[in-house]
Design a protein around this motif. Sequence first.
Motif, PDB file in Angstrom:
ATOM      1  N   PRO A  34      65.311 -54.695  -5.913  1.00  0.00           N
ATOM      2  CA  PRO A  34      65.850 -53.544  -6.638  1.00  0.00           C
ATOM      3  C   PRO A  34      66.329 -52.414  -5.731  1.00  0.00           C
ATOM      4  O   PRO A  34      67.051 -51.525  -6.185  1.00  0.00           O
ATOM      5  N   ASP A  35      65.942 -52.426  -4.471  1.00  0.00           N
ATOM      6  CA  ASP A  35      66.287 -51.320  -3.575  1.00  0.00           C
ATOM      7  C   ASP A  35      67.772 -51.296  -3.227  1.00  0.00           C
ATOM      8  O   ASP A  35      68.366 -50.220  -3.144  1.00  0.00           O
ATOM      9  N   LEU A  36      68.371 -52.449  -2.988  1.00  0.00           N
ATOM     10  CA  LEU A  36      69.784 -52.478  -2.602  1.00  0.00           C
ATOM     11  C   LEU A  36      70.698 -51.994  -3.728  1.00  0.00           C
ATOM     12  O   LEU A  36      71.584 -51.173  -3.478  1.00  0.00           O
ATOM     13  N   PRO A  37      70.497 -52.448  -4.967  1.00  0.00           N
ATOM     14  CA  PRO A  37      71.323 -51.889  -6.050  1.00  0.00           C
ATOM     15  C   PRO A  37      71.091 -50.392  -6.252  1.00  0.00           C
ATOM     16  O   PRO A  37      72.031 -49.660  -6.561  1.00  0.00           O
ATOM     17  N   ALA A  38      69.856 -49.920  -6.050  1.00  0.00           N
ATOM     18  CA  ALA A  38      69.573 -48.485  -6.183  1.00  0.00           C
ATOM     19  C   ALA A  38      70.337 -47.694  -5.126  1.00  0.00           C
ATOM     20  O   ALA A  38      70.915 -46.642  -5.422  1.00  0.00           O
ATOM     21  N   LEU A  39      70.353 -48.187  -3.911  1.00  0.00           N
ATOM     22  CA  LEU A  39      71.120 -47.545  -2.841  1.00  0.00           C
ATOM     23  C   LEU A  39      72.605 -47.544  -3.186  1.00  0.00           C
ATOM     24  O   LEU A  39      73.292 -46.535  -3.022  1.00  0.00           O
ATOM     25  N   GLY A  40      73.078 -48.660  -3.687  1.00  0.00           N
ATOM     26  CA  GLY A  40      74.490 -48.757  -4.067  1.00  0.00           C
ATOM     27  C   GLY A  40      74.862 -47.790  -5.170  1.00  0.00           C
ATOM     28  O   GLY A  40      75.921 -47.154  -5.116  1.00  0.00           O
ATOM     29  N   ARG A  41      73.990 -47.666  -6.172  1.00  0.00           N
ATOM     30  CA  ARG A  41      74.272 -46.729  -7.269  1.00  0.00           C
ATOM     31  C   ARG A  41      74.322 -45.290  -6.759  1.00  0.00           C
ATOM     32  O   ARG A  41      75.183 -44.508  -7.162  1.00  0.00           O
ATOM     33  N   GLN A  42      73.405 -44.946  -5.853  1.00  0.00           N
ATOM     34  CA  GLN A  42      73.401 -43.590  -5.296  1.00  0.00           C
ATOM     35  C   GLN A  42      74.662 -43.338  -4.481  1.00  0.00           C
ATOM     36  O   GLN A  42      75.288 -42.285  -4.600  1.00  0.00           O
ATOM     37  N   ALA A  43      75.052 -44.304  -3.669  1.00  0.00           N
ATOM     38  CA  ALA A  43      76.278 -44.157  -2.875  1.00  0.00           C
ATOM     39  C   ALA A  43      77.484 -44.000  -3.801  1.00  0.00           C
ATOM     40  O   ALA A  43      78.370 -43.172  -3.555  1.00  0.00           O
ATOM     41  N   ARG A  44      77.522 -44.773  -4.873  1.00  0.00           N
ATOM     42  CA  ARG A  44      78.631 -44.690  -5.820  1.00  0.00           C
ATOM     43  C   ARG A  44      78.645 -43.325  -6.518  1.00  0.00           C
ATOM     44  O   ARG A  44      79.699 -42.710  -6.674  1.00  0.00           O
ATOM     45  N   ARG A  45      77.465 -42.827  -6.919  1.00  0.00           N
ATOM     46  CA  ARG A  45      77.391 -41.503  -7.558  1.00  0.00           C
ATOM     47  C   ARG A  45      77.935 -40.420  -6.624  1.00  0.00           C
ATOM     48  O   ARG A  45      78.706 -39.556  -7.042  1.00  0.00           O
ATOM     49  N   LEU A  46      77.507 -40.471  -5.372  1.00  0.00           N
ATOM     50  CA  LEU A  46      77.968 -39.472  -4.404  1.00  0.00           C
ATOM     51  C   LEU A  46      79.473 -39.597  -4.172  1.00  0.00           C
ATOM     52  O   LEU A  46      80.179 -38.588  -4.090  1.00  0.00           O
ATOM     53  N   ARG A  47      79.963 -40.829  -4.078  1.00  0.00           N
ATOM     54  CA  ARG A  47      81.400 -41.050  -3.867  1.00  0.00           C
ATOM     55  C   ARG A  47      82.204 -40.524  -5.051  1.00  0.00           C
ATOM     56  O   ARG A  47      83.203 -39.824  -4.874  1.00  0.00           O
ATOM     57  N   GLU A  48      81.754 -40.845  -6.255  1.00  0.00           N
ATOM     58  CA  GLU A  48      82.474 -40.410  -7.449  1.00  0.00           C
ATOM     59  C   GLU A  48      82.417 -38.893  -7.618  1.00  0.00           C
ATOM     60  O   GLU A  48      83.373 -38.296  -8.119  1.00  0.00           O
ATOM     61  N   ALA A  49      81.327 -38.265  -7.201  1.00  0.00           N
ATOM     62  CA  ALA A  49      81.225 -36.803  -7.270  1.00  0.00           C
ATOM     63  C   ALA A  49      82.267 -36.139  -6.379  1.00  0.00           C
ATOM     64  O   ALA A  49      82.713 -35.024  -6.666  1.00  0.00           O
ATOM     65  N   LEU A  50      82.653 -36.834  -5.320  1.00  0.00           N
ATOM     66  CA  LEU A  50      83.686 -36.321  -4.419  1.00  0.00           C
ATOM     67  C   LEU A  50      85.079 -36.769  -4.837  1.00  0.00           C
ATOM     68  O   LEU A  50      86.057 -36.431  -4.184  1.00  0.00           O
ATOM     69  N   ARG A  95      77.867 -52.131  -4.687  1.00  0.00           N
ATOM     70  CA  ARG A  95      77.391 -53.087  -5.691  1.00  0.00           C
ATOM     71  C   ARG A  95      75.999 -53.626  -5.366  1.00  0.00           C
ATOM     72  O   ARG A  95      75.470 -54.457  -6.095  1.00  0.00           O
ATOM     73  N   GLY A  96      75.414 -53.174  -4.277  1.00  0.00           N
ATOM     74  CA  GLY A  96      74.080 -53.641  -3.888  1.00  0.00           C
ATOM     75  C   GLY A  96      74.077 -55.069  -3.407  1.00  0.00           C
ATOM     76  O   GLY A  96      73.073 -55.760  -3.492  1.00  0.00           O
ATOM     77  N   GLU A  97      75.195 -55.537  -2.871  1.00  0.00           N
ATOM     78  CA  GLU A  97      75.338 -56.923  -2.442  1.00  0.00           C
ATOM     79  C   GLU A  97      75.138 -57.119  -0.946  1.00  0.00           C
ATOM     80  O   GLU A  97      75.232 -58.233  -0.464  1.00  0.00           O
ATOM     81  N   SER A  98      74.876 -56.035  -0.226  1.00  0.00           N
ATOM     82  CA  SER A  98      74.750 -56.135   1.225  1.00  0.00           C
ATOM     83  C   SER A  98      73.460 -55.486   1.688  1.00  0.00           C
ATOM     84  O   SER A  98      73.113 -54.385   1.251  1.00  0.00           O
ATOM     85  N   ASN A  99      72.752 -56.186   2.568  1.00  0.00           N
ATOM     86  CA  ASN A  99      71.586 -55.620   3.216  1.00  0.00           C
ATOM     87  C   ASN A  99      72.122 -54.740   4.340  1.00  0.00           C
ATOM     88  O   ASN A  99      72.431 -55.209   5.431  1.00  0.00           O
ATOM     89  N   VAL A 100      72.245 -53.483   4.071  1.00  0.00           N
ATOM     90  CA  VAL A 100      72.974 -52.547   4.914  1.00  0.00           C
ATOM     91  C   VAL A 100      72.214 -52.238   6.195  1.00  0.00           C
ATOM     92  O   VAL A 100      71.023 -51.932   6.161  1.00  0.00           O
ATOM     93  N   GLY A 101      72.916 -52.274   7.309  1.00  0.00           N
ATOM     94  CA  GLY A 101      72.342 -51.894   8.588  1.00  0.00           C
ATOM     95  C   GLY A 101      72.285 -50.385   8.740  1.00  0.00           C
ATOM     96  O   GLY A 101      72.990 -49.636   8.053  1.00  0.00           O
ATOM     97  N   VAL A 102      71.457 -49.946   9.642  1.00  0.00           N
ATOM     98  CA  VAL A 102      71.259 -48.510   9.869  1.00  0.00           C
ATOM     99  C   VAL A 102      72.560 -47.834  10.296  1.00  0.00           C
ATOM    100  O   VAL A 102      72.900 -46.761   9.796  1.00  0.00           O
ATOM    101  N   LYS A 103      73.299 -48.459  11.180  1.00  0.00           N
ATOM    102  CA  LYS A 103      74.561 -47.846  11.646  1.00  0.00           C
ATOM    103  C   LYS A 103      75.536 -47.676  10.479  1.00  0.00           C
ATOM    104  O   LYS A 103      76.225 -46.669  10.385  1.00  0.00           O
ATOM    105  N   ALA A 104      75.580 -48.661   9.585  1.00  0.00           N
ATOM    106  CA  ALA A 104      76.463 -48.558   8.424  1.00  0.00           C
ATOM    107  C   ALA A 104      76.005 -47.434   7.502  1.00  0.00           C
ATOM    108  O   ALA A 104      76.835 -46.721   6.928  1.00  0.00           O
ATOM    109  N   LEU A 105      74.694 -47.249   7.355  1.00  0.00           N
ATOM    110  CA  LEU A 105      74.190 -46.136   6.547  1.00  0.00           C
ATOM    111  C   LEU A 105      74.604 -44.797   7.144  1.00  0.00           C
ATOM    112  O   LEU A 105      74.974 -43.880   6.411  1.00  0.00           O
TER     113      LEU A 105
END
Length: 71
Positions: free
Chosen positions: A5-21, A44-54
Amino acid sequence: MKDDPDLPALGRQARRLREALDLTQEELADRGGLHPNYEGWIGRGESNVGVKALFKLARGLGVDRAALFER
């Protein structure tokens, strides 16, 4: 990753921030130095994101890295 559940949660937060901008995925990817497909996978929460990408994602959003983990 499918049941994590963590990856989709991260994706949703990133999407919210992107859409706010009012940014497209492509605009955010360009601002952060990410490939547009990779940014989409994150959103979409489909990638196990690396630290550099974050770091790049946060930079592209103009937010502190911790903002990606807020709920």
